[in-house]
Design an enzyme around this catalytic site. Structure first.
Site, PDB file in Angstrom:
ATOM      1  N   ILE A 154      27.712  56.645  74.834  1.00 31.47           N
ATOM      2  CA  ILE A 154      28.533  56.203  75.806  1.00 31.47           C
ATOM      3  C   ILE A 154      28.512  54.591  76.128  1.00 31.47           C
ATOM      4  O   ILE A 154      29.470  54.053  76.120  1.00 31.47           O
ATOM      5  CB  ILE A 154      28.391  56.945  77.164  1.00 31.47           C
ATOM      6  CG1 ILE A 154      28.639  58.526  77.057  1.00 31.47           C
ATOM      7  CG2 ILE A 154      29.265  56.379  78.273  1.00 31.47           C
ATOM      8  CD1 ILE A 154      28.175  59.435  78.213  1.00 31.47           C
ATOM      9  N   ALA A 233      26.218  56.809  85.359  1.00 33.30           N
ATOM     10  CA  ALA A 233      25.291  57.687  84.432  1.00 33.30           C
ATOM     11  C   ALA A 233      24.693  58.802  85.199  1.00 33.30           C
ATOM     12  O   ALA A 233      24.815  59.996  85.206  1.00 33.30           O
ATOM     13  CB  ALA A 233      24.417  56.563  83.677  1.00 33.30           C
ATOM     14  N   GLU A 263      23.577  64.917  95.298  1.00 29.13           N
ATOM     15  CA  GLU A 263      24.826  65.311  94.964  1.00 29.13           C
ATOM     16  C   GLU A 263      24.940  66.692  95.478  1.00 29.13           C
ATOM     17  O   GLU A 263      24.059  67.540  95.318  1.00 29.13           O
ATOM     18  CB  GLU A 263      25.321  65.206  93.670  1.00 29.13           C
ATOM     19  CG  GLU A 263      25.446  63.558  93.269  1.00 29.13           C
ATOM     20  CD  GLU A 263      25.948  63.447  91.739  1.00 29.13           C
ATOM     21  OE1 GLU A 263      26.329  64.526  91.064  1.00 29.13           O
ATOM     22  OE2 GLU A 263      26.180  62.468  91.455  1.00 29.13           O
ATOM     23  N   HIS A 281      31.455  62.179  91.287  1.00 32.04           N
ATOM     24  CA  HIS A 281      31.089  62.450  89.817  1.00 32.04           C
ATOM     25  C   HIS A 281      32.321  62.942  88.893  1.00 32.04           C
ATOM     26  O   HIS A 281      32.217  64.107  88.382  1.00 32.04           O
ATOM     27  CB  HIS A 281      29.969  63.649  89.917  1.00 32.04           C
ATOM     28  CG  HIS A 281      28.881  63.496  88.558  1.00 32.04           C
ATOM     29  ND1 HIS A 281      27.514  63.911  88.852  1.00 32.04           N
ATOM     30  CD2 HIS A 281      29.218  63.254  87.298  1.00 32.04           C
ATOM     31  CE1 HIS A 281      27.056  63.759  87.811  1.00 32.04           C
ATOM     32  NE2 HIS A 281      27.910  63.442  87.032  1.00 32.04           N
TER      33      HIS A 281
END
Length: 531
Positions: A154, A233, A263, A281
């Site tokens: 990525i 990330a 989260e 996210h």
């Protein structure tokens, strides 16, 4: 009887149809993942479980999964799967490591633009009937310096796109070679230099012990005044409270966050701050990415359940059923050798040479090499597997060579790994005895015969009298129990190595006590997966 798969999260109908087309009976219940009790009640009826992020494959759920053979995660992150618990039960955990790379990279670039031009704040103001043109003064992207922490799959895409936008790119990545950096068009730097020079910083590393809090309060203080920080990330890579204080003080000009320490993130020190853009996210949330990973996980699970083929497995090597009994202990050995080198090496690796001697030269060395590379990278990339490791190493520009030769020594077969960094060359060799367990037989050219344990201590020292007693006394005083103790030296009074197999993790304070002895050159705690 056809294998049964439960899909407990949202997967596309096309992915569900792949199961059916390949002879797998599929039960599509996309809302079930949120009902822990109901899921645990029925999971014992299935051979496979296909999930995204809503389903939590906890130790409790896995204990109830009496027939489960494979868990397939549509996506790269496996934080919602208890991998050690699955491994103990012999359940393969698969992911789809490259299906959403472009999408996540694009989201990082989008957040960078949003923060640079204060787009969300300007949108709210304008739609509220205000016309605050002078309030939202932004900065250009072109000509600015972007610091990329983690230049893998990525991160590499982000580098390419940033260069296309006219940015200067600095990359910090312990596995990035100078040649690969030159090929990518980026400047390879150490972390401190990146922090001091970057106008924008974006993170693209996994969450490991080495990367947790990589942008700590201390490191945020080292950044260039006016920097803007992007994190798509993993939550926990950045100290959110410290970043919030840096934004309030004006040292950091803005931030774009897609991931958070906790989260779902219902609160964060970053919420409500000026020029902070937050998303829930969304890095992998595009139609294309969601479809790609769904199709891929359906294909992988079907191939395993119907054919026994294993791919993109987190906790099992990709080998055929015929090879498994012979290859499995040597796969474990290769992983251990790679893990040893990965934990011992601090500098970027330029070359890797793997010598297969004797019987190992006739085996599936591709699988062995993949296992070794996975072990080598795992200290930095926790969710690497045998399929993705060779790709990651290639992306870093690291040269990998295999040498095969007939039996030359007392062992029927052994594997020797030699890695070359920009500062040194290090080697380690091992073999498998009749009990199927891996053993170290040589380190840095010094012969020895050492068991491999989960927790070990590596000590290099000058060969002088009293060292064994010193080591034993120091560890004994620290209540560290020694299960096995092996020594080796190149010559009398020369370089010596000790490998100690101990009963548990060793604190850094104990290692500091060992290195306080002038004869001790290095003392390092090592952890191996020996299950």
């Amino acid at each position: 009887m056809a294998p049964r798969v439960l899909v407990s999260d949202e997967l596309s109908e096309t992915a569900v149809q792949i199961f059916r087309d390949r002879g797998v009976e599929v039960d599509f219940q996309p809302k079930l993942g949120k009902d822990k009790e109901k899921l645990a009640e029925i999971i014992g009826n299935y051979d496979g479980l296909a999930i995204r992020s809503a389903t939590k494959a906890t130790e409790k759920l896995i204990a109830a999964a009496t027939n489960l053979k494979v868990i397939g995660r549509a996506g790269i992150g496996v934080d919602n799967v208890d991998i050690p618990a699955a491994s103990k039960r012999g359940i393969i955990v698969m992911n789809t490591p490259f299906g959403n790379s472009i999408t996540t990279a694009e989201h990082a670039i989008a957040l960078m633009f949003a923060v640079a031009r204060q787009i969300p704040q300007a949108d709210v103001s304008t739609q509220a009937g205000k016309w605050e043109k002078s309030k939202f003064m932004g900065v250009e992207i072109t000509g600015k310096t972007l610091g990329v922490i983690g230049a893998g799959n990525i991160g590499g895409i982000v580098c390419k796109k940033a260069i296309g936008l006219g940015m200067h790119v600095l990359a910090y990545d312990p596995f990035l070679s100078n040649d690969r950096a030159q090929e990518m068009g980026v400047t390879k730097v150490e972390l401190d230099e990146l922090l001091a020079k970057a106008d924008f910083i974006t993170l693209h590393v996994p969450m490991t012990d080495k990367t947790r809090g990589i942008l700590s309060k201390e490191n945020i203080a080292k950044t260039k005044p006016g920097v803007r920080i992007i994190n798509c990330a993993r939550g926990g890579l950045v100290d959110e409270a410290a970043l919030a204080e840096a934004i309030k003080s004006g040292h950091v000009a803005g931030a774009g966050f897609d991931v958070f320490e906790v989260e779902p993130a219902t609160e964060s020190p970053l919420f409500g701050l000026p020029n902070v853009v937050c998303t829930p996210h969304l890095g992998a949330s595009t139609t294309e990415a969601q479809e790609n990973v769904a199709l891929q996980v359906a294909e992988q699970m079907s191939d395993y359940l119907m054919k026994g083929a294993v791919s993109n497995a987190i906790n099992m090597p990709s080998i055929t059923a015929e090879e498994a009994p012979i290859l499995k202990p040597f796969i474990r050995l290769a992983d251990v050798l790679g893990s040893f080198a990965g934990q011992m090496t601090e500098n970027p690796i330029k070359e890797i040479e793997i010598l297969y001697d004797g019987v190992t030269s006739t085996m599936n060395t591709k699988a062995l090499t993949s296992a070794l590379l996975a072990g080598l990278i795992r200290p930095l990339v926790a969710d690497v597997n045998m399929v993705s490791a060779p790709i990651m190493v290639k992306e870093k520009g690291i040269i990998v060579s295999e040498v095969k030769r007939d039996k030359t020594g007392v062992y029927d077969g052994y594997i020797k790994l030699t890695i070359t960094t920009e500062k040194q060359t290090r080697s380690v060799a091992g073999t498998v005895f009749s009990d199927g367990k891996p053993r170290f037989i040589q380190i840095k050219g010094i012969n020895m015969d050492a068991d491999v344990g989960q927790n070990m201590i590596y000590i290099s020292n000058t060969d002088v009298p009293g060292m064994i007693g010193f080591m034993g006394t120091t560890l004994g005083n620290a209540k560290v129990n020694i299960a096995n103790f092996q020594l080796g030296r190149d010559k009398e009074g020369g370089d010596a190595i000790a490998l100690l197999y101990v009963d548990g993790p060793v604190d850094q304070a104990v290692l500091n006590q060992l290195t306080a002895n002038p004869a001790v050159k290095q003392a390092k705690s090592l952890v191996f997966n020996v299950d």
